[in-house]
Design an enzyme around this catalytic site. Sequence first.
Site, PDB file in Angstrom:
ATOM      1  N   ARG A   1     -10.290 -11.353   2.034  1.00 24.08           N
ATOM      2  CA  ARG A   1     -11.167 -12.394   1.470  1.00 24.08           C
ATOM      3  C   ARG A   1     -10.490 -13.759   1.510  1.00 24.08           C
ATOM      4  NH1 ARG A   1     -11.551  -9.015  -4.023  1.00 24.08           N
ATOM      5  NH2 ARG A   1     -11.210  -7.384  -2.473  1.00 24.08           N
TER       6      ARG A   1
ATOM      7  N   LYS B   1       0.839  -1.202   0.000  1.00 24.97           N
ATOM      8  CA  LYS B   1       0.000   0.000   0.000  1.00 24.97           C
ATOM      9  C   LYS B   1       0.872   1.251   0.000  1.00 24.97           C
ATOM     10  CE  LYS B   1      -3.921  -1.758   2.692  1.00 24.97           C
ATOM     11  NZ  LYS B   1      -4.947  -1.565   1.655  1.00 24.97           N
TER      12      LYS B   1
END
Length: 485
Positions: free
Chosen positions: A338, A264
């Site tokens: 996920r 990120k």
Amino acid sequence: MSHIQNVKTVNTPLMELKSDLICIGVYKDRSFTPGGSDLTQDLKNIIKSGVDVGDVKGKIGEVNFFYYNKRRFALIGLGDKEKVTSEVVRLATGSAIRAAITKKAKTVTVDCFCSELDSCQAMGEGAVLGSYQFIEYKTNSIDSFVVEEVAINGCNDQGLNKGVAIGNAICFARDLGNHPGNISTPTYLANAAEEISKIDEMTLKVFDREEFTEMGMGGLAGVAQGTDEPPKFIVVEYNNGGDEKPKVLVGKGLTFDSGGISIKPASKMDEMKYDMCGSTVVLGVLHALSILKPKINVVGIIPSTENLVGAKAFKPGDILTAYNGKTIEVLNTDAEGRLILADGLSYASKHYDPEFIIDFATLTGAVVVTLGHVATGVMGTDEKLMRKVKESSKSTGEKVWELPLWPEYCKQIKSDIADVKNMGSAGQAGSIAAGAFLKEFVGKDIPWVHFDIAGTAWGAKPSSINPKGSATGVGIRLVLDMLEK
Ligand code: BES
Ligand code: MN
Ligand code: ZN
């Protein structure tokens, strides 16, 4: 943590009470909540001056202090008398307690704000949440003040106590979220689960890296490859409902998300300490259940790890096999939530016969783009369950908005070389793609709803019950309301 020692109900004329602060509600028409009729004429005259000069308007969020006979009073605005919802009561009670903390009042009386409505629970929640501060790392204790006793005048005992229990559960969850990643680790979450599950009705299982890897949880094992901080797969069972089917809650416990090899940007990366707020919904709900002990069965499941970079970290292109046997092509290591939820949902589907599964996760930046910090994005496979979610959303004031899981979207996560891939088309319907991915790991015919709380778990507009720069504990009130119905 909460900064109140004790909340109780009283039924005493207000002027007879010796509290350091006495709070009365005032509506837009300048009429008072019932206790106001006990005020002496002298005090009423003083207050009338406050009305005459225009300070007392009875607006929501308004707080005005009055002094009389060496005593301190506050008028708390409640808005339109006909429109006093439980959310208004919650916020106003929060304002009353914040006023007490500002004045360093050790004992407070608050006149019941509920009008005809039964919102005593909301008063309990508002009182505790209004007292919430996260100042554990401030070494200068001047900031810390504890209200010793809150007396709510004329409230229903049972409702109030329930609200206090729920408020405390939310404070507990906020603390877990607000502690930084070097404290709030997977081990820390497992310890919190252990603390809660000491009652007879609860059991705890914690699988460590070696165990869950051996069991076939390739999603969690893959994400955890890059960290030395021990990952955990936590399972808490609350059994108090005989042989009824359990309601299963799954929460993302990503205690720090750097993005992994698909790293990120540096700005705001600190906020990724909150990436375990899904797990704190589960722990917060269990905390409340351990106090309220309703006659139901609930299972809480938390896959927990950090997502870091390093020589052992998993990589874009890697293929992982989840607990239900499905293979996943990893196209972006930052879509890690996920992957760990895939194992959590598979485990829930395989080991239980759930009435339903609901999951909570700070899953996508896209949901912040879509709904901001106002509403939680929800998606699911069962209309009846979704209706329940929306009903509880209405009654608790925790806003949700449904996004569609149409087949066109579900196709986007099919992989060319594995069963599924961990992202859809870049820049398109990212929150839905994540939901569509999760759906692959929920057992056939099990009603399921996914809550994407990336926008609502922190960053919400500050209010009397929500301090700036804090985890919110969103979801706990909604789930408890759902479990009750
Ligand atoms: N934890 C983040 C989601 C997130 C982002 C929450 C910003 C709150 C604020 C999640 O693990 C993530 O990184 N998701 C990616 C998915 C993408 C790579 C498909 C995202 O949303 O950018
Ligand atoms: Mn991520
Ligand atoms: Zn994440």
